[in-house]
Design a protein around this motif. Structure first.
Motif, short mmCIF file in Angstrom:
data_model
loop_
_atom_site.label_atom_id
_atom_site.label_comp_id
_atom_site.label_asym_id
_atom_site.label_seq_id
_atom_site.Cartn_x
_atom_site.Cartn_y
_atom_site.Cartn_z
N ASN A 1 -2.88 1.67 -11.27
CA ASN A 1 -3.56 0.42 -11.63
C ASN A 1 -5.07 0.53 -11.59
OD1 ASN A 1 -3.97 0.57 -8.89
ND2 ASN A 1 -3.13 -1.46 -8.42
N GLY A 2 -5.60 1.69 -11.20
CA GLY A 2 -7.04 1.89 -11.16
C GLY A 2 -7.67 1.49 -9.85
N ALA A 3 -6.88 1.06 -8.88
CA ALA A 3 -7.39 0.71 -7.56
C ALA A 3 -7.02 1.80 -6.56
CB ALA A 3 -6.82 -0.63 -7.10
N GLN A 4 -7.75 1.83 -5.44
CA GLN A 4 -7.42 2.78 -4.39
C GLN A 4 -6.02 2.50 -3.85
OE1 GLN A 4 -10.51 3.39 -1.33
NE2 GLN A 4 -11.90 2.25 -2.65
N ILE A 5 -5.39 3.54 -3.36
CA ILE A 5 -4.03 3.37 -2.86
C ILE A 5 -4.03 2.52 -1.58
CG2 ILE A 5 -3.17 5.52 -3.83
CD1 ILE A 5 -3.35 6.66 -0.91
N ILE A 6 -2.94 1.81 -1.38
CA ILE A 6 -2.70 1.09 -0.14
C ILE A 6 -1.31 1.50 0.36
CG2 ILE A 6 -4.20 -0.89 -0.62
CD1 ILE A 6 -1.79 -2.42 -1.63
N SER A 7 -0.99 1.10 1.58
CA SER A 7 0.31 1.43 2.14
C SER A 7 1.42 0.77 1.29
CB SER A 7 0.37 0.90 3.58
OG SER A 7 1.46 1.43 4.26
N PRO A 8 2.55 1.42 1.10
CA PRO A 8 3.03 2.62 1.82
C PRO A 8 2.74 3.94 1.13
CG PRO A 8 4.82 1.71 0.54
CD PRO A 8 3.62 0.82 0.27
N HIS A 9 1.92 3.94 0.07
CA HIS A 9 1.65 5.19 -0.64
C HIS A 9 1.05 6.25 0.28
CE1 HIS A 9 2.88 3.49 -4.39
NE2 HIS A 9 1.86 2.66 -4.50
N ASP A 10 0.13 5.83 1.15
CA ASP A 10 -0.53 6.81 2.02
C ASP A 10 0.49 7.50 2.93
OD1 ASP A 10 -0.21 4.27 3.24
OD2 ASP A 10 -1.65 4.79 4.80
N LYS A 11 1.40 6.73 3.46
CA LYS A 11 2.42 7.31 4.35
C LYS A 11 3.36 8.23 3.58
CE LYS A 11 2.37 3.46 7.65
NZ LYS A 11 1.21 2.76 7.01
N GLY A 12 3.70 7.83 2.36
CA GLY A 12 4.57 8.67 1.54
C GLY A 12 3.90 9.98 1.18
N ILE A 13 2.61 9.93 0.86
CA ILE A 13 1.87 11.15 0.52
C ILE A 13 1.75 12.06 1.74
CG2 ILE A 13 -0.37 12.05 -0.24
CD1 ILE A 13 -0.66 9.40 -1.86
N GLN A 14 1.41 11.48 2.90
CA GLN A 14 1.28 12.28 4.11
C GLN A 14 2.59 12.99 4.44
OE1 GLN A 14 -1.12 13.26 5.90
NE2 GLN A 14 -0.18 13.93 7.83
N ALA A 15 3.71 12.31 4.29
CA ALA A 15 5.01 12.93 4.57
C ALA A 15 5.26 14.11 3.65
CB ALA A 15 6.12 11.89 4.44
N LYS A 16 4.92 13.96 2.37
CA LYS A 16 5.14 15.04 1.41
C LYS A 16 4.17 16.21 1.67
CE LYS A 16 8.56 13.42 -0.95
NZ LYS A 16 9.89 14.09 -0.89
#
Length: 647
Positions: free
Chosen positions: A210-225
């Motif tokens: 969407n052109g905005a900075q990520i918010i949770s839960p994306h950060d947690k999902g990325i960290q896990a990966k």
């Protein structure tokens, strides 16, 4: 078909010299990249640390960071090895940011590769394979040490694993990454920058589709990966300039973004009055603070018909060492703007615009009739830009403001809320950070609302919705045009600010911070506030002189102002943030920074429009803040450090 880079030869040279660390000897157990054995006998009682050492030495292929870690091994520096290897940089909603160096707890090639592998794996769970192949990601970078290298490594990971990459051929402002995400309908964006941090830092900032900075839960999902993909994949270190630049998976976004971005900020959002701009004699000085902004701001001025500004020559060209400032942060005030003031005085300028190194923030200063320079704080600039956006909207669309919005962060001035009460538009409040404002702006667009302006007190401004993040270039252009119009009306920015206060009430603020490098000290300080009076939050200040009417704690989720005493704004146990509301109208927030070792305080006292004794309000504010620092923050007790100064 791949689009060739306009500066391909320059980029080719850089990639050829710095990109390819692959192809060397394969590391075996307890051998470095050159095949030389290293001894870990001194870590016999620390098996986990020994394992981390072996992993890093086996996985890293950068000679500089390998050499740094090898020195720690040879010196048997157990504490230093533990510090850089036993913890790792955590991926959060701000992405990554930290000092550059060896180890899993620093910004370096290996961490960038691991992060990008994890990010790609997460994207594969959120998007179809075809989307990643055809929509892809956009990657930009600033002029810091390592930024081009990190961007190239990230691009290589994506390109070699089925993802289209729009890679900028030159340094660019941070706002150009989220703009490109929306322009090309990308799945995500990455900007390699540490913004205004010290020269030894770098960062990895992520945007969603969407052109905005990520918010949770994306950060947690990325960290896990990331944690699932720590070992570098085959070929990710083999960055070859010929294959990278010739790849069908690497495209150049610069031309379309240039045309689209300037077309939008010049014509779409407001429309520039070129005639007024061309006729103005206002003289403006500008500094990019050794960063990327010079040419981008020059293009904005030229296309809007503004007279060329006077650059601060000592800071005009990109320099990752930031040699003329202690911190490359225009928010630091006069200490960061000394050279700008010298340039302005020499050239006869009455207005200064300053971007931070990645050009997403804007500082403003104006010469007063007395000859002194007023450096506007972020709340004052926010008041001026909010007023200017509202006036432009009304002049073009009338006074029906039912579907018009503005946004401010919760630690910023309440001036927009006061304006909305009188003018009739809607004003919303978010947590600190443009990740919240950008996502809210996107949601408002989806339901047909018109967002005019959003800001945070840390000199971050979003004018319109061309970019769903703070943008120092478009904000600088708007301030320049506002100053031109005010000059034509016989007013200065400071005089207009006074007129705003006369209409909406005087808002006086005092913000600051202390440095603290001990996480447990920060926890103890805030826990002390939570148990200050009879095991609970304080109910008064200065021996009862000032009464507290409400407490909101976004760490624990408590809010005494809500019926169920539960906060409505998002909460986070991983950060500290408490707001106190007083019976005289003062709002005071204490919080930690998400990217720096700071304990910050934000305070504002708002007067009614009829209240004209502004000095009395300032005195009350200072009395209360001095007491908060002395009795609540207690810097001496906790060993907190004052901010450094160049003066």
């Amino acid at each position: 078909m791949a689009v060739r880079f306009p500066e391909e030869e320059k980029l080719y040279k850089v990639l050829s010299e710095h990109a390819n660390y692959g192809g060397g000897p394969k590391n075996s157990a307890n051998c470095d990249e050159n095949g030389e054995a290293f001894q870990l006998d001194f870590l016999q009682d620390k098996p986990l640390l020994a394992q981390r050492v072996q992993e890093y030495m086996a996985w890293d292929k950068n000679p500089q960071t390998l050499k740094s870690l090898r020195k720690l091994i040879d010196c048997k520096s157990t504490d230093s090895l533990s510090k850089v290897l036993e913890t790792r940089l955590q991926f959060g909603t701000a992405g990554l940011r930290g000092v550059m160096g060896a180890g899993f707890n620093a910004m370096n090639d290996l961490v960038i590769i691991q992060t990008t592998q994890g990010f790609l794996k997460y994207l594969q769970t959120q998007f179809k394979e075809e989307d990643l192949l055809t929509r892809g990601v956009v990657i930009g970078y600033d002029a810091r040490h390592g930024s081009l290298r990190f961007a190239t490594l990230a691009a290589n990971v994506f390109a070699k694993h089925g993802t289209l990459v729009y890679l900028y051929p030159k340094i660019c402002p941070t706002p150009w990454v989220p703009y490109a995400v929306t322009l090309f309908k990308c799945c995500a964006g990455i900007m390699v920058t540490a913004s205004h941090n010290p020269k030894d830092d770098n960062g990895y900032k992520v945007y969603w589709e969407n052109g905005a900075q990520i918010i949770s839960p994306h950060d947690k999902g990325i960290q896990a990966k990331i944690l699932e993909n720590l070992k570098p994949w085959e070929g990710v270190w083999d960055v070859d300039a010929d294959s990278l630049l010739g790849s069908q998976a690497i495209l150049d976004p610069y031309g379309p973004v240039f045309d689209g971005y300037y077309g939008d900020i010049i014509g779409k959002e407001f429309g520039c009055n070129r005639l007024k701009n061309e006729l103005s004699n206002l003289k403006i000085a500008y500094t990019p603070m050794h960063g990327v902004g010079l040419h981008y701001m020059q293009h904005a001025f030229q296309l809007a018909g503004l007279k060329p500004f006077y650059p601060v020559n000592e800071q005009a060209q990109p320099d990752p060492d930031f040699p003329t400032v202690r911190f490359p942060n225009p928010e630091e005030g006069k200490s960061a703007l000394n050279l700008s003031i010298q340039t302005a005085n020499r050239e006869g300028c009455t207005l200064i615009l300053a971007n931070d190194p990645d050009a997403d923030r804007l500082a403003v200063a104006e010469k007063l009739p007395s000859g002194e320079w007023k450096i506007f704080n972020g709340n004052e600039i926010g008041a001026l830009l909010g007023w200017w956006c509202l006036e432009n909207w009304k002049s073009k669309n009338g006074t029906d403001l039912r579907f018009v919005y503005m946004i401010a962060s919760t630690v910023s001035s309440k001036i927009l809320t006061r304006m909305s009460d009188i003018e009739g538009f809607m004003c919303d409040e978010t947590l600190t950070g443009f990740k919240w404002m950008g996502n809210l702006a996107y949601d408002l667009k989806l339901v047909g609302r018109h967002l005019l302006f959003a800001f945070e007190e840390a000199i971050g401004f979003m004018v319109g919705t061309t970019v769903l993040d703070k943008d120092g270039i478009s904000a600088g252009l708007r301030v320049a045009e506002m100053a031109v119009q005010l000059e034509k009306d016989g007013l200065t920015l400071n005089q207009q600010l006074i007129k705003i206060y006369e209409k909406y009430g005087f808002h006086t603020t005092r913000n600051g911070y202390f440095l603290c490098h001990e996480p447990q000290v920060i926890v103890s300080l805030f826990d002390g506030l939570r148990s200050m009076e009879n095991g609970g939050y304080p109910t008064q200040l200065a021996n009862g002189k000032y009464k507290i009417t409400r407490v909101r704690d976004l760490t624990t989720g408590f809010d005494s102002g809500e019926k169920n005493q539960e906060a409505t704004l998002p909460t986070s146990k991983g950060s500290q943030m408490i707001t106190f509301y007083f019976d005289n109208g003062l709002v005071a927030t204490l919080r930690t920074s998400g990217t720096e070792p700071k304990i910050k305080y934000y305070t504002e006292l708002c007067g009614e429009a009829r209240h004209r004794d502004w000095d009395a309000l300032k005195n009350t504010l200072n009395d209360m803040v001095d007491t908060i620092i002395r009795d609540w923050i207690e810097p001496t007790k906790w060993g907190l450090l004052l901010p450094p100064t160049d003066e």
